[in-house]
Design a protein around this motif. Structure first.
Motif, PDB file in Angstrom:
ATOM      1  N   MET A 165      42.041  32.481  36.698  1.00  0.00           N
ATOM      2  CA  MET A 165      42.190  32.651  38.140  1.00  0.00           C
ATOM      3  C   MET A 165      41.813  34.063  38.546  1.00  0.00           C
ATOM      4  N   ASN A 166      42.282  35.048  37.753  1.00  0.00           N
ATOM      5  CA  ASN A 166      41.995  36.441  38.089  1.00  0.00           C
ATOM      6  C   ASN A 166      40.501  36.737  38.063  1.00  0.00           C
ATOM      7  N   ALA A 167      39.758  35.948  37.260  1.00  0.00           N
ATOM      8  CA  ALA A 167      38.323  36.207  37.136  1.00  0.00           C
ATOM      9  C   ALA A 167      37.579  35.907  38.432  1.00  0.00           C
ATOM     10  N   LEU A 168      38.219  35.194  39.364  1.00  0.00           N
ATOM     11  CA  LEU A 168      37.591  34.930  40.660  1.00  0.00           C
ATOM     12  C   LEU A 168      37.188  36.218  41.359  1.00  0.00           C
ATOM     13  N   LEU A 169      37.947  37.297  41.077  1.00  0.00           N
ATOM     14  CA  LEU A 169      37.667  38.575  41.722  1.00  0.00           C
ATOM     15  C   LEU A 169      36.281  39.097  41.370  1.00  0.00           C
ATOM     16  N   LEU A 170      35.758  38.650  40.194  1.00  0.00           N
ATOM     17  CA  LEU A 170      34.447  39.137  39.785  1.00  0.00           C
ATOM     18  C   LEU A 170      33.344  38.560  40.659  1.00  0.00           C
ATOM     19  N   GLY A 171      33.579  37.354  41.194  1.00  0.00           N
ATOM     20  CA  GLY A 171      32.530  36.633  41.918  1.00  0.00           C
ATOM     21  C   GLY A 171      31.888  37.404  43.051  1.00  0.00           C
ATOM     22  N   PRO A 172      32.684  37.848  44.039  1.00  0.00           N
ATOM     23  CA  PRO A 172      32.067  38.494  45.197  1.00  0.00           C
ATOM     24  C   PRO A 172      31.335  39.779  44.846  1.00  0.00           C
ATOM     25  N   VAL A 173      31.660  40.401  43.701  1.00  0.00           N
ATOM     26  CA  VAL A 173      31.037  41.673  43.358  1.00  0.00           C
ATOM     27  C   VAL A 173      29.835  41.471  42.447  1.00  0.00           C
ATOM     28  N   LEU A 216      32.575  31.791  48.562  1.00  0.00           N
ATOM     29  CA  LEU A 216      33.507  30.816  47.983  1.00  0.00           C
ATOM     30  C   LEU A 216      34.539  31.535  47.117  1.00  0.00           C
ATOM     31  N   CYS A 217      34.068  32.506  46.289  1.00  0.00           N
ATOM     32  CA  CYS A 217      34.997  33.211  45.406  1.00  0.00           C
ATOM     33  C   CYS A 217      36.028  33.982  46.236  1.00  0.00           C
ATOM     34  N   SER A 218      35.570  34.650  47.313  1.00  0.00           N
ATOM     35  CA  SER A 218      36.528  35.432  48.086  1.00  0.00           C
ATOM     36  C   SER A 218      37.527  34.514  48.780  1.00  0.00           C
ATOM     37  N   VAL A 219      37.059  33.333  49.217  1.00  0.00           N
ATOM     38  CA  VAL A 219      38.006  32.384  49.812  1.00  0.00           C
ATOM     39  C   VAL A 219      38.990  31.899  48.750  1.00  0.00           C
ATOM     40  N   GLY A 220      38.482  31.691  47.514  1.00  0.00           N
ATOM     41  CA  GLY A 220      39.375  31.289  46.432  1.00  0.00           C
ATOM     42  C   GLY A 220      40.472  32.316  46.195  1.00  0.00           C
ATOM     43  N   VAL A 221      40.081  33.606  46.220  1.00  0.00           N
ATOM     44  CA  VAL A 221      41.083  34.669  46.049  1.00  0.00           C
ATOM     45  C   VAL A 221      42.098  34.614  47.176  1.00  0.00           C
ATOM     46  N   LEU A 222      41.584  34.376  48.396  1.00  0.00           N
ATOM     47  CA  LEU A 222      42.476  34.302  49.557  1.00  0.00           C
ATOM     48  C   LEU A 222      43.471  33.155  49.396  1.00  0.00           C
ATOM     49  N   LEU A 223      42.985  31.989  48.918  1.00  0.00           N
ATOM     50  CA  LEU A 223      43.895  30.847  48.754  1.00  0.00           C
ATOM     51  C   LEU A 223      44.954  31.157  47.712  1.00  0.00           C
ATOM     52  N   ALA A 224      44.533  31.843  46.625  1.00  0.00           N
ATOM     53  CA  ALA A 224      45.520  32.225  45.610  1.00  0.00           C
ATOM     54  C   ALA A 224      46.544  33.183  46.212  1.00  0.00           C
ATOM     55  N   ASN A 225      46.076  34.095  47.084  1.00  0.00           N
ATOM     56  CA  ASN A 225      47.002  35.026  47.747  1.00  0.00           C
ATOM     57  C   ASN A 225      48.011  34.266  48.590  1.00  0.00           C
ATOM     58  N   LEU A 262      46.101  38.863  42.797  1.00  0.00           N
ATOM     59  CA  LEU A 262      45.231  38.766  41.635  1.00  0.00           C
ATOM     60  C   LEU A 262      44.832  40.160  41.164  1.00  0.00           C
ATOM     61  N   VAL A 263      44.868  40.369  39.849  1.00  0.00           N
ATOM     62  CA  VAL A 263      44.428  41.638  39.276  1.00  0.00           C
ATOM     63  C   VAL A 263      43.513  41.326  38.107  1.00  0.00           C
ATOM     64  N   TYR A 264      42.261  41.828  38.150  1.00  0.00           N
ATOM     65  CA  TYR A 264      41.372  41.651  37.008  1.00  0.00           C
ATOM     66  C   TYR A 264      41.135  43.003  36.362  1.00  0.00           C
ATOM     67  N   ARG A 265      41.413  43.102  35.069  1.00  0.00           N
ATOM     68  CA  ARG A 265      41.222  44.365  34.361  1.00  0.00           C
ATOM     69  C   ARG A 265      39.851  44.367  33.728  1.00  0.00           C
ATOM     70  N   LEU A 266      38.951  45.214  34.221  1.00  0.00           N
ATOM     71  CA  LEU A 266      37.590  45.252  33.686  1.00  0.00           C
ATOM     72  C   LEU A 266      37.633  45.754  32.254  1.00  0.00           C
ATOM     73  N   GLY A 267      36.974  45.007  31.350  1.00  0.00           N
ATOM     74  CA  GLY A 267      36.940  45.391  29.948  1.00  0.00           C
ATOM     75  C   GLY A 267      38.273  45.208  29.243  1.00  0.00           C
ATOM     76  N   ILE A 270      39.732  50.290  34.778  1.00  0.00           N
ATOM     77  CA  ILE A 270      39.466  50.002  36.183  1.00  0.00           C
ATOM     78  C   ILE A 270      39.969  48.597  36.475  1.00  0.00           C
ATOM     79  N   ALA A 271      40.706  48.443  37.563  1.00  0.00           N
ATOM     80  CA  ALA A 271      41.216  47.128  37.930  1.00  0.00           C
ATOM     81  C   ALA A 271      40.611  46.710  39.265  1.00  0.00           C
ATOM     82  N   LEU A 272      40.275  45.403  39.353  1.00  0.00           N
ATOM     83  CA  LEU A 272      39.958  44.833  40.661  1.00  0.00           C
ATOM     84  C   LEU A 272      41.222  44.164  41.155  1.00  0.00           C
ATOM     85  N   VAL A 273      41.611  44.450  42.387  1.00  0.00           N
ATOM     86  CA  VAL A 273      42.869  43.928  42.905  1.00  0.00           C
ATOM     87  C   VAL A 273      42.596  43.114  44.165  1.00  0.00           C
ATOM     88  N   GLY A 274      43.085  41.876  44.176  1.00  0.00           N
ATOM     89  CA  GLY A 274      42.963  41.057  45.382  1.00  0.00           C
ATOM     90  C   GLY A 274      44.325  40.804  45.972  1.00  0.00           C
TER      91      GLY A 274
END
Lengths: 114, 493
Positions: B1-9, B42-51, B57-62, B70-74
Motif C-alpha cells: 500500500m505504501n508503495a502507491l506513493l511512488l506512483g505520482p513521482v 490514479l496513484c494519488s487518488v489511491g493514496v487519498l482513499l487510504a488516507n 502512508l510512509v514509503y522509505r526510499l531504499g 528519505i521518506a515519502l509521506v502521504g
C-alpha cells in the motif's frame, strides 16, 4: 577554521550579489554561479561535526579522530549538479536571447513590461 | 500500500525518460504522456482513499528508516495538494494533445511536461526538506525550458527573468536548510518538528524559518516577491501556463502550511500576522493589476496573484475554519484558473497572430459560442458566484472570517473580491459580445477544448456538491492540529 569559513562565505555572497545586480546578463550569470558556490561552502561549514578522519573505512583500520560528516558532502554534490545544470541553461538562454533580441543588457530586455 | 506513493513521482519520470528515446514519434510520446499522467492521478487518488481510512502512508526510499533515509509521506494535506496537482497536470497533457502550438511539436515538450508533473508530486509528498529542494528545482528547470520554447518569442526573456528569480528562491531555501542542518543535524521534517517541539529553539533555527518563508513566498509569487509572475505565466505555452498559474504557485502555499503546522508551530502566530498583511496586499495589487492589463493571459496571471492573497489571508487568520476554507480555496482556484487559462489560450489560438492581447481579441469569440459559455462560467466561478465552486470557497472563507471577528480585513478582502467580477465580466464582454472592429481574420481551427470543458464541469460539480470537499478540508485541519500524528507516522513509535 569557522572564522575562515564565515569570512569566505560572506565575501563570496557579497561578490555574488554585486555581480548578480550588474546590467550585463553574462556578468549577472557569473554572479548566479558565485552565489551557488557560496552556498556550497556554507553547507561544508555546517557539517554536523568537524571531522578529520574518513567516514567509511573498515572498523579494524579506522584512523584516530572524529569521522567527517558524509551527509553534507552528498548534499553539496547534489547542489553542485543542480546549480551547474541551471547555470548551463541560463547561459544557453542568454546566448539565444542575444541572437533573438540583439542585446545582453538587462535594461533593454524589457519587452514584457506593460 | 505504501508503495502507491511512488506512483505520482516515479511513473511520470520513467515515462519521461522513455519518451525522450521515442523523440521521433510524437503520437506515441503523447500517448505516454497521457498514460503517465493518468497513472499518477490514479496513484494519488489511491493514496487519498487510504488516507480516508485513517492511514498515513510512509514509503522509505531504499528501506532506510527515517530520520536517516528519505521518506515519502502521504498524509491528508499532502494528498489534497497532490490529487489537485495530478488532476491539473492530466488536464494539461490532454490539452497538449489537442494544441496547435509549434512548441508542443518539439520532441522535448512531453518529457519536460512529465518532469514538471513528477517534480510537483515529489515536492508535495516528500518528508525530507533537502529532497523538497531537489523536486522544486526539477519543477523549475522543466518549466523554465518549456517557457523558453514558447511560441511567444518573449518566452525566452521571461525564462531568463524567472531563472534568476528562482535562483534567489533556491538560495533562500538552501540557506534555510543549511541553518536547520547546522542546528539539528537532521533534514527530516518530522524529526525537525519533534526537536523544535522539544523546546530547543536557537536563534539559528529562527533564522532558518525566515529563510524558508522567503523561499516559499517567492515560489507562490506573494507580494513583495510577485513582480516576475505575470511575465512568466503569460509568456508560457497555454498548457504550461495553466499548470504554472494554478498548481506551481500552490507548492509555496503547501510549504507555508507545512512549516507553520509541523515545524515552527510556536512562531506560527507571528508568521500568520505577516501572511494576512501580505495577503491583503496581494488581493489588492493583483485585482487592480488585472483590471488595467493589456493581455488576457496576463490578466489571469495577475488574478492568480490576487487569489493567492485570499488563500494567505485564510491561512493567516489561523483558526481551524479559515485554514479549512483556505484549503478548499486552493483546490477550487486551481481548477478554475487552469480552465480559464486554457480557454484564453484556445481563443488566442484562433487569432492570426496567436496573441492574447485584449486589443486584438475584440469580438473574436463571436464564432465560438461554446467557449463563451465556458469562459463565462469560469469567470463567474472565479468571482465567486453561486452555485459554482468559487462561491463555496469564498463563502467558507468569509464565514471563517466572521467567526474570527476580523472585520476590517474581511471588508477589505470582500471589497477587493468584487473587482474580480468586474474584470472577468469586462473581458468576457470584450471577447464574446463586442462587435468586432473591422475585419477579423480567424484561423479555421484552434486548440481543442476538451480539457477546459472537463475542468469547468468539475467546477460545477464541486460547486453543487461542495460538502465532501469541505468535510475533507476540516478533517485535514484536524490532523494538522496535532503534529504528533505526522511525527509518529514518519518516525514510528
Amino acid at each position: 577554521m569557522n572564522v575562515l569559513f564565515a569570512l569566505a562565505t560572506g565575501v563570496m555572497f557579497g561578490m555574488g550579489v554585486f555581480q548578480l545586480l550588474r546590467r550585463d546578463l553574462i556578468k549577472a550569470a557569473m554572479g548566479f554561479y558565485i552565489l551557488f558556490a557560496a552556498i556550497n561552502l556554507l553547507f561544508l561549514a555546517v557539517g554536523a561535526y568537524d571531522g578529520t578522519a574518513p567516514a567509511y573505512v573498515d572498523a579494524s583500520n579506522q584512523p584516530d579522530g572524529q569521522p567527517s560528516d558524509p551527509l553534507v558532502q552528498a548534499l553539496i554534490l547534489t547542489a553542485i549538479v543542480i546549480s551547474f545544470g541551471s547555470y548551463a541553461l541560463l547561459l544557453g538562454f542568454i546566448a539565444a536571447s542575444s541572437r533573438r533580441f540583439k542585446t545582453v543588457d538587462s535594461n533593454e530586455l524589457d519587452h514584457l513590461k506593460g | 500500500m505504501n508503495a502507491l506513493l511512488l506512483g505520482p513521482v516515479f511513473v511520470p519520470l520513467l515515462l519521461a525518460a522513455i519518451s525522450v528515446v521515442l523523440a521521433r514519434n510524437r503520437s506515441l510520446q503523447q500517448l505516454l504522456g497521457l498514460v503517465g499522467s493518468v497513472v499518477a492521478w490514479l496513484c494519488s487518488v489511491g493514496v487519498l482513499l487510504a488516507n480516508l481510512q485513517g492511514e498515513t502512508l510512509v514509503y522509505r526510499l531504499g528501506g532506510w528508516p527515517p530520520p536517516f533515509g528519505i521518506a515519502l509521506v502521504g498524509d491528508l494535506l499532502a494528498s489534497l495538494f497532490a490529487v489537485m496537482a495530478t488532476t491539473i497536470v492530466a488536464a494539461g497533457v490532454l490539452y497538449t494533445v489537442g494544441c496547435k502550438d509549434v512548441a508542443v511539436t518539439y520532441p522535448a515538450f512531453m518529457p519536460l511536461f512529465l518532469c514538471m508533473g513528477a517534480g510537483l508530486s515529489g515536492a508535495l509528498y516528500t518528508g525530507d526538506i533537502f529532497t523538497l529542494f531537489v523536486f522544486i528545482e526539477l519543477t523549475v528547470l522543466a518549466s523554465v525550458v518549456l517557457v523558453a520554447i514558447s511560441d511567444n518569442r518573449l518566452g525566452l526573456e521571461a525564462a531568463i527573468k524567472y531563472l534568476f528569480i528562482s535562483a534567489m528562491g533556491t538560495l533562500f531555501l538552501l540557506t534555510g536548510i543549511a541553518a536547520l542542518y547546522a542546528t539539528f543535524g537532521t533534514l527530516n521534517m518530522a524529526d525537525i518538528g519533534q526537536l523544535l517541539a522539544g523546546g530547543s529553539r536557537p536563534l539559528l533555527a529562527q533564522a532558518a524559518a525566515v529563510m524558508l518563508m522567503c523561499a516559499f513566498l517567492l515560489k507562490s509569487a506573494v507580494f513583495p516577491f510577485h513582480f516576475w509572475q505575470p511575465d512568466f505565466h503569460a509568456a508560457a505555452p497555454t498548457p504550461v501556463s495553466a499548470i504554472l498559474s494554478s498548481v506551481v504557485v500552490k507548492v509555496g502555499i503547501y510549504g507555508l502550511i507545512r512549516m507553520t503546522t509541523l515545524m515552527f508551530t510556536a512562531e506560527a502566530p507571528l508568521i500568520h500576522d505577516l501572511l494576512v498583511l501580505l495577503g491583503v496586499f496581494g488581493v489588492f495589487f493583483g485585482s487592480l493589476g488585472a483590471l488595467r492589463t493589456y493581455d488576457a493571459k496576463r490578466l489571469l496571471a495577475y488574478s492568480t496573484f490576487g487569489q493567492v492573497g485570499f488563500i494567505l489571508v485564510g491561512i493567516g487568520w489561523g483558526t481551524a475554519a479559515t485554514l479549512a476554507a483556505a484549503l478548499v480555496y486552493v483546490v477550487n482556484h486551481s481548477v478554475i484558473k487552469a480552465a480559464l487559462l486554457m480557454l484564453a489560450g484556445a481563443i488566442a489560438s484562433r487569432t492570426a497572430t496567436k496573441t492574447a492581447r485584449l486589443s486584438e481579441l475584440g469580438g473574436v469569440g463571436k464564432v465560438m459560442p461554446m467557449t463563451g459559455v465556458l469562459y463565462l462560467l469560469g469567470g463567474l466561478a472565479l468571482a465567486g458566484a453561486p452555485p459554482l465552486n468559487g462561491f463555496v470557497s469564498k463563502a467558507a472563507l468569509v464565514l471563517g472570517g466572521i467567526d474570527a471577528q476580523e472585520w476590517l480585513i474581511l471588508a477589505l478582502v470582500v471589497g477587493a473580491g468584487l473587482i474580480t467580477l468586474l474584470y472577468m465580466t469586462r473581458t468576457w464582454q470584450l471577447i464574446f459580445q463586442q462587435a468586432p472592429s473591422g475585419e477579423v481574420q480567424l484561423k479555421p481551427a484552434g486548440d481543442r477544448q476538451i480539457a477546459p470543458a472537463l475542468l469547468i464541469g468539475l467546477c460545477i460539480v464541486l460547486g453543487l456538491y461542495g460538502g465532501p470537499l469541505l468535510d475533507f478540508a476540516a478533517r485535514t485541519v484536524a490532523q494538522l492540529g496535532d503534529p504528533q500524528l505526522y511525527i509518529r507516522a514518519v518516525l514510528g513509535g
